[in-house]
Every structure is written in C-alpha cells, then in structure tokens.
Enzyme design. Structure first.
Site, PDB file in Angstrom:
ATOM      1  N   HIS A   6       0.733  -1.223  -0.152  1.00 40.65           N
ATOM      2  CA  HIS A   6      -0.036   0.096   0.077  1.00 40.65           C
ATOM      3  C   HIS A   6       0.928   1.328   0.053  1.00 40.65           C
ATOM      4  O   HIS A   6       0.328   2.386  -0.179  1.00 40.65           O
ATOM      5  CB  HIS A   6      -0.900   0.038   1.328  1.00 40.65           C
ATOM      6  CG  HIS A   6      -2.370   0.799   1.048  1.00 40.65           C
ATOM      7  ND1 HIS A   6      -2.319   1.531   0.046  1.00 40.65           N
ATOM      8  CD2 HIS A   6      -3.342   0.398   1.647  1.00 40.65           C
ATOM      9  CE1 HIS A   6      -3.792   1.946  -0.082  1.00 40.65           C
ATOM     10  NE2 HIS A   6      -4.165   1.681   1.198  1.00 40.65           N
ATOM     11  N   ASP A  33      -2.285   2.452  -4.333  1.00 34.21           N
ATOM     12  CA  ASP A  33      -3.397   2.751  -3.837  1.00 34.21           C
ATOM     13  C   ASP A  33      -4.471   1.912  -3.972  1.00 34.21           C
ATOM     14  O   ASP A  33      -4.481   0.977  -4.914  1.00 34.21           O
ATOM     15  CB  ASP A  33      -3.911   4.091  -4.298  1.00 34.21           C
ATOM     16  CG  ASP A  33      -2.799   5.317  -3.832  1.00 34.21           C
ATOM     17  OD1 ASP A  33      -2.160   5.114  -2.843  1.00 34.21           O
ATOM     18  OD2 ASP A  33      -2.657   6.291  -4.435  1.00 34.21           O
TER      19      ASP A  33
END
Length: 416
Positions: free
Chosen positions: A379, A383
């Site tokens: 992450h 995204d």
C-alpha cells in the site's frame, strides 16, 4: 597431484553456501564431472561436480557453512581407479580345509541357586495410598494405578494425591518422539524474506471471484488440437492468467513497480515470477518478458521451468528478477488465502481451487465453476483504486478471454 576443489560462485550476490549433502564418502574414487555434493545457497540448491577423476578427501562436514572460494575437498588425481570386484559367479572356488573334531567337554555340574527368601509383607506396598491420600483420590475419582508414588517402596503419599490430575480420557499410547533438524540455507532465507515482507511493507489484500466457464469452454474445444499441434504441450490455466495479468499491468503500471528507498522504479516489461513446488520446497522462477509471449510461449516456458524445478536444476539466474508474482495454491486445494508479497516486488496474485457454486446470472440462479482470486499489494506504492482496478481488469479478461486476450480469434491466438 592433489587438486583443491573450491566452492564456485553460484551468483554475483552470494558470498557463502552450506554443504547440504555429500553424495560421496571420504576415500571414494570419483569420475570427472560426477556430482559429489549438493550445496544450498540462499536462493537455490546446486550440485557440485568433481573437477577431475581420483580419490576424494572431504574437508567439510554436512551442514557446514563455507565461503565462496573456500576449499571443501581434495582430489588425488594420481590415484589409480580401483579394480572392479569379481561377481559371485566369477569368484574362484576355494577348497574348504578339514576341521579337526574337538571332543566336547563334560557338562559342568549344575549349580542350584538358593531359593529366594520371601519378602515380608509391608504396609508400604507399591501404589498403595496412605489413608489421607486415599480420601483425596476418591474425591478426585482417580485410580491408584494412574499415579507413581514417591513414598517408601512406591507408596502414594498425600502430596502425590494432591498433585494428581485426572486423565480426562487423554490417550497415553503411541510414539511421542521428536526430531531436531537444521533448516537448509534456502529455507532459512525464505523464512527471513517472508518475515521481512510482513514487517517492512504495508501489505494489504483485496479479493474477487472469477467465473471460469468461458476459459473452460475454450480449453475443452481446443486443448486436444493445441496438444497435437504443439508437441504434447497442454493448454492450462496459467497461460490465461499470465496473459490477463500482463494486460492488467499495462493498464495499472504502479502494480508493476517497486520502491527503492525514496524512489519508485517503474518497468515497461513484465517478468512474471511463477511459484512452483520442487523437491527442495517452493521455487519462484521467472517467465521473462511475458507480455510478448503467445499462449504457446507461456505454456512452454512454464513447463520448462517446472521440469527444472522438479529435477533440482533451477539456477539462481532462473529466479533472479521478476516484477510481479502469480501463485497457484488451488493445485493443493486452497479455496482462499492472502499470499505474501515476494520482495522487492509490490504485488502478487493468488489463484485458488475451482468450485461449482450457484451465482446470479441475468436475474437467474445458475451453477458455474468459480475461483476466488486475491491480490496482495504494498500500500506504500499502490493505492486502493489501482489495486482494485487491477484485480477487476484481471477478472474481466478471464471472463471474456476471446475478446480481451485473443482478439476475437481463438485459433489464431493458439497458433492452430
């Protein structure tokens, strides 16, 4: 002449190896290029061939960690090859020598052992509880035979009864042994990398499901022709998934990138790491430039790498690099999992088993072969929009392979 055999370098970044198994014994005669040992690096298990013929002298033990370039054995190249022992049929007949009979000695007089004296009865018989212990055992509903007494002559004391625990039906038979063995260098490195991936990345997993009916329809129609045309090569699921992944990586390039400190490294090619099971454990060889391969090219390369892994011939170069990984836990029966990222990559796609399930199709309930798919991603660089969009793109391609992966012509795509 005494030849010193040194550990060759398996790869540029490898500084030491571990002697996993000696395939010969000290003092054996070895031939040139004969495999004499298996050595583990942190990336692969490799065979060590003899550099010359002769008598070998081992200088390292199994399990030893030795530096690249260190001497692990000596070979006496002047030693003569031992002659082959004659087979049983060729053995010379040996005339047995006559044996001089020996007169048997007279049997020794039998010595009678004195009868053992009876042991006087004692109030401290083994497994007999004291009055206080008896009361406690009755309250606990525990039999005398379940307890080893610590008192005189095995007598069960009050403390024994207080500390006794009911068996609760726990089985006591069978083996309860254990064995302590050292992990191979490869397994230790895999463990280290997995822990690092969990601790050093912001790993998250997103899930979706795929209706496998369209792929099954194409495979059932063309797999026999594909096999006949391409020399016995099977048309499996991996070529469809690899093509779907390379298409999705082109649409969402962040998934095909990596973090290097404060920088992002983006790639314009797709080197797909494919997790395969080998005799030494999980291997992850790389299909290079998979975006340029046809269905036949993908299937051929995966088959080649799988055979090398099965035969223990995978090299460091085969597993170096890779920009994205595909792991198929479905072959072992896994229904759903959260695969761990293969660092320094930023994403891994997990495939799972195919189960027929009822789903809603155009307002009606139908039964279709369904597969859960999972995308684990870092992450820090990917995204939610990119991760979910990537997995949806994979799903769309797999559920419409004819249009999105074959340009509307299955025969041409499969080179039939």
């Amino acid at each position: 002449m005494i030849l010193e055999m040194k550990v060759p370098s398996p790869g540029e970044s490898i500084k030491e190896v571990e002697i996993a198994t000696w395939l010969v014994k000290d003092g054996d005669y070895v031939e040139k290029d004969q495999a004499i040992a298996e050595v583990d690096s942190d990336k692969a298990t490799l065979e060590l061939p003899a550099e010359a013929a002769g008598i070998i002298s081992l200088k390292a033990e199994e399990g030893d960690t030795v530096a690249v370039g260190a001497v692990v054995c000596l070979i006496d190249t002047d030693a003569a090859k031992p002659s082959v022992a004659p087979t049983p049929g060729e053995a010379k007949e040996v005339t047995p020598k006559p044996v001089t009979p020996v007169q048997a000695t007279a049997p020794a007089a039998e010595v009678k052992k004195p009868a053992s004296q009876p042991v006087a009865a004692t109030t401290y018989a083994s497994h007999s509880p004291s009055p206080a212990a008896r009361k406690i055992l009755d309250e606990k509903d525990i039999s005398n035979s379940e307890i080893a007494g610590t008192g005189k002559d095995g007598r069960i004391t009050k403390d024994d009864a207080v500390n006794a625990m009911p068996s609760m039906g726990t089985p006591t038979g069978g083996s309860r042994g254990s064995e302590r063995t050292k992990l191979s260098m490869l397994r230790r490195k895999v463990a280290e990398r997995l822990v690092a991936a969990k601790n050093q990345t912001a790993m998250l997993t997103t899930f979706n499901e795929v209706n496998m009916t369209p792929i099954n329809t194409i495979r059932n129609e063309f797999k026999d022709a594909f096999k006949a045309k391409h020399g016995g090569l099977g048309l499996g699921y991996m070529s469809f998934f690899t093509k779907a992944v390379t298409r999705a990586l082109a649409l969402y390039p962040d998934v095909n990138s990596m973090i290097d400190g404060d920088y992002k490294i983006a790639y314009d090619f797709c080197d797909i790491s494919v997790a395969v099971s080998g005799p030494k454990g999980l291997m992850v060889p790389v299909v290079r430039s998979a975006e340029n391969l046809t269905f036949r090219g993908v299937e051929s390369e995966i088959k080649r790498l799988a055979i090398r892994a099965r035969d223990g011939q995978i090299t460091v170069d085969d597993m170096t690099g890779g920009t994205f990984t595909i792991s198929n836990g479905g072959v072992f029966g896994s229904m759903l999992s959260t695969p761990i990222i293969n660092p320094p990559q930023s994403g891994i796609l997990g495939m799972h088993n195919i189960i027929e399930r009822p789903i809603a199709v155009n307002g009606k309930v139908e039964i279709h072969p369904m597969m859960y798919v999972a995308l684990s991603y870092d992450h820090r660089i990917i995204d939610g929009r990119e991760s979910v969009g990537f997995l949806v793109a994979v799903k769309e391609a797999l559920e419409n392979p004819l249009e999105l992966l074959m340009n509307g012509d299955a025969r041409k795509a499969l080179e039939l």
